[in-house]
Design an enzyme around this catalytic site. Structure first.
Site, PDB file in Angstrom:
ATOM      1  N   HIS A  48      19.965  39.504  54.394  1.00 45.40           N
ATOM      2  CA  HIS A  48      18.610  38.942  54.427  1.00 45.40           C
ATOM      3  C   HIS A  48      18.654  37.566  53.753  1.00 45.40           C
ATOM      4  O   HIS A  48      19.737  37.103  53.344  1.00 45.40           O
ATOM      5  CB  HIS A  48      17.617  39.896  53.749  1.00 45.40           C
ATOM      6  CG  HIS A  48      18.068  40.356  52.381  1.00 45.40           C
ATOM      7  ND1 HIS A  48      18.183  39.513  51.307  1.00 45.40           N
ATOM      8  CD2 HIS A  48      18.467  41.580  51.943  1.00 45.40           C
ATOM      9  CE1 HIS A  48      18.599  40.187  50.260  1.00 45.40           C
ATOM     10  NE2 HIS A  48      18.799  41.444  50.620  1.00 45.40           N
ATOM     11  N   GLY A  50      18.005  36.605  50.913  1.00 43.35           N
ATOM     12  CA  GLY A  50      18.620  36.594  49.578  1.00 43.35           C
ATOM     13  C   GLY A  50      20.122  36.334  49.682  1.00 43.35           C
ATOM     14  O   GLY A  50      20.678  35.526  48.929  1.00 43.35           O
ATOM     15  N   HIS A  51      20.775  37.006  50.632  1.00 42.40           N
ATOM     16  CA  HIS A  51      22.223  36.783  50.812  1.00 42.40           C
ATOM     17  C   HIS A  51      22.501  35.347  51.266  1.00 42.40           C
ATOM     18  O   HIS A  51      23.464  34.721  50.831  1.00 42.40           O
ATOM     19  CB  HIS A  51      22.787  37.742  51.867  1.00 42.40           C
ATOM     20  CG  HIS A  51      22.706  39.190  51.498  1.00 42.40           C
ATOM     21  ND1 HIS A  51      21.832  40.065  52.090  1.00 42.40           N
ATOM     22  CD2 HIS A  51      23.401  39.910  50.578  1.00 42.40           C
ATOM     23  CE1 HIS A  51      21.997  41.276  51.573  1.00 42.40           C
ATOM     24  NE2 HIS A  51      22.931  41.211  50.654  1.00 42.40           N
ATOM     25  N   ARG A  73      17.319  47.361  50.749  1.00 46.96           N
ATOM     26  CA  ARG A  73      16.630  48.657  50.700  1.00 46.96           C
ATOM     27  C   ARG A  73      15.125  48.527  50.963  1.00 46.96           C
ATOM     28  O   ARG A  73      14.462  49.551  51.172  1.00 46.96           O
ATOM     29  CB  ARG A  73      16.877  49.348  49.368  1.00 46.96           C
ATOM     30  CG  ARG A  73      18.315  49.829  49.211  1.00 46.96           C
ATOM     31  CD  ARG A  73      18.519  50.722  48.007  1.00 46.96           C
ATOM     32  NE  ARG A  73      19.806  51.402  48.040  1.00 46.96           N
ATOM     33  CZ  ARG A  73      20.879  51.033  47.345  1.00 46.96           C
ATOM     34  NH1 ARG A  73      20.835  49.977  46.564  1.00 46.96           N
ATOM     35  NH2 ARG A  73      22.009  51.710  47.441  1.00 46.96           N
TER      36      ARG A  73
END
Ligand code: PAF
Length: 289
Positions: A38, A40-41, A191
């Site tokens: 996502h 964030g990665h 998650r």
């Protein structure tokens, strides 16, 4: 135009690519992930690009860091979309090993960081950080990167890995990248996609509660009372609390003594950390106080 992404499935193939990069004096940054990528990665990859000439990303859902009743079997997998996103982001090589490649028959070693791994998430997920440090040490040995990037959302993981790298003299610089949040404040996590629409609406209360609690602490509220109020606010809204705690931001040891005397600077750097369950989904977050 984006460079084409090399896909490597064995440590031998990674080693060969790394050898070629190093023989051209290129520096290497590693971004370890478990996939289901996502924004964030992608932000970790952006940080990696600022620190090195070549970026290697690993995608490996590491069975050793999941407990018996955890979500290993259902952990989201979006490999094709992940590879497209990595190519788009300018990653040079993605390492996608099998479980057999990482833990061949007869594998016996465990890398364990003693004290800091037992606090907080380590207490509720025994063995989790041993799984993380075992796989991360393997990845660091396979890739031998100059730099490796980890997200601050997994604050304890970051400190455990820094401790391991220091203790084992691993010549990789560990860099932390800031937590990325959805517009409503929820920390991005693979998650989050487990959350029902109703729970997704409630989830931003985690960050809101951390922020308001940190604020009352800065205004001089006693720690015990502030943490009790935070737990109460979350419980009332359907969260099951694993922990919500203020800890020393450098080593996660419990904070002793007052955090802030009104108007004074704090005697130690402190981090507010929590883990909660919403339905079956375990979510973590943290902010500095
Ligand atoms: O943060 C994660 O996604 C994992 O714990 C990591 C660092 C990739 C190790 O499996």
């Amino acid at each position: 135009m984006n460079k084409s992404l090399i896909k490597a499935h064995t440590s031998k193939a990674v080693r060969e690519a790394v050898f070629a990069y190093k023989s051209k004096n290129k520096t290497i940054a590693l971004v370890p992930t478990m996939g289901a990528l996502h924004a964030g990665h992608i932000s970790l990859i952006e940080v990696a690009k600022q620190h090195a000439d070549r970026v290697i990303c690993s995608i490996f859902v590491n069975p050793k860091q999941f407990g018996k009743n955890e979500d290993l079997e259902s952990y989201p997998s979006t490999l094709q979309a992940d590879c497209e996103a990595l190519e788009q982001a300018g990653v040079d090589l993605v390492f996608i090993p099998t479980v057999q490649e990482m833990y061949p028959k007869g594998f016996q070693t465990c890398v364990s960081v003693a004290e800091i791994s037992t606090y907080l998430c380590g207490h509720s997920r025994p063995g989790h950080f041993d799984g993380v440090t075992t796989v991360v040490s393997k990845l660091l040995l396979i890739v031998q990167p100059d730099t490796a990037i980890f997200g601050a959302k997994d604050f304890q993981q970051l400190l455990v890995i820094k401790q391991m790298v220091q203790d084992l003299n691993i010549p990789t610089n560990i860099i932390s990248a800031p937590t990325q949040r959805a517009k409503d404040g929820l920390a991005l996590s693979s998650r989050n996609q487990y959350l029902s629409p109703q729970d997704r609406k409630r989830a931003p209360l985690i960050y809101q509660t951390l922020q308001s609690t940190a604020q009352t602490l800065r205004e001089g509220s006693p720690l015990d009372q502030a943490l009790k109020n935070a737990a109460k606010a979350l419980t009332k809204n359907g969260f099951v609390i694993d922990y919500i705690e203020a800890r020393d931001a450098t080593n996660l040891k419990p904070i002793t003594g007052p955090l802030y005397q009104k108007g004074e600077t704090p005697p130690q750097s402190a981090q507010l950390l929590c883990a909660v369950k919403l339905g079956q989904t375990r979510l973590i977050d943290n902010i500095p106080i």
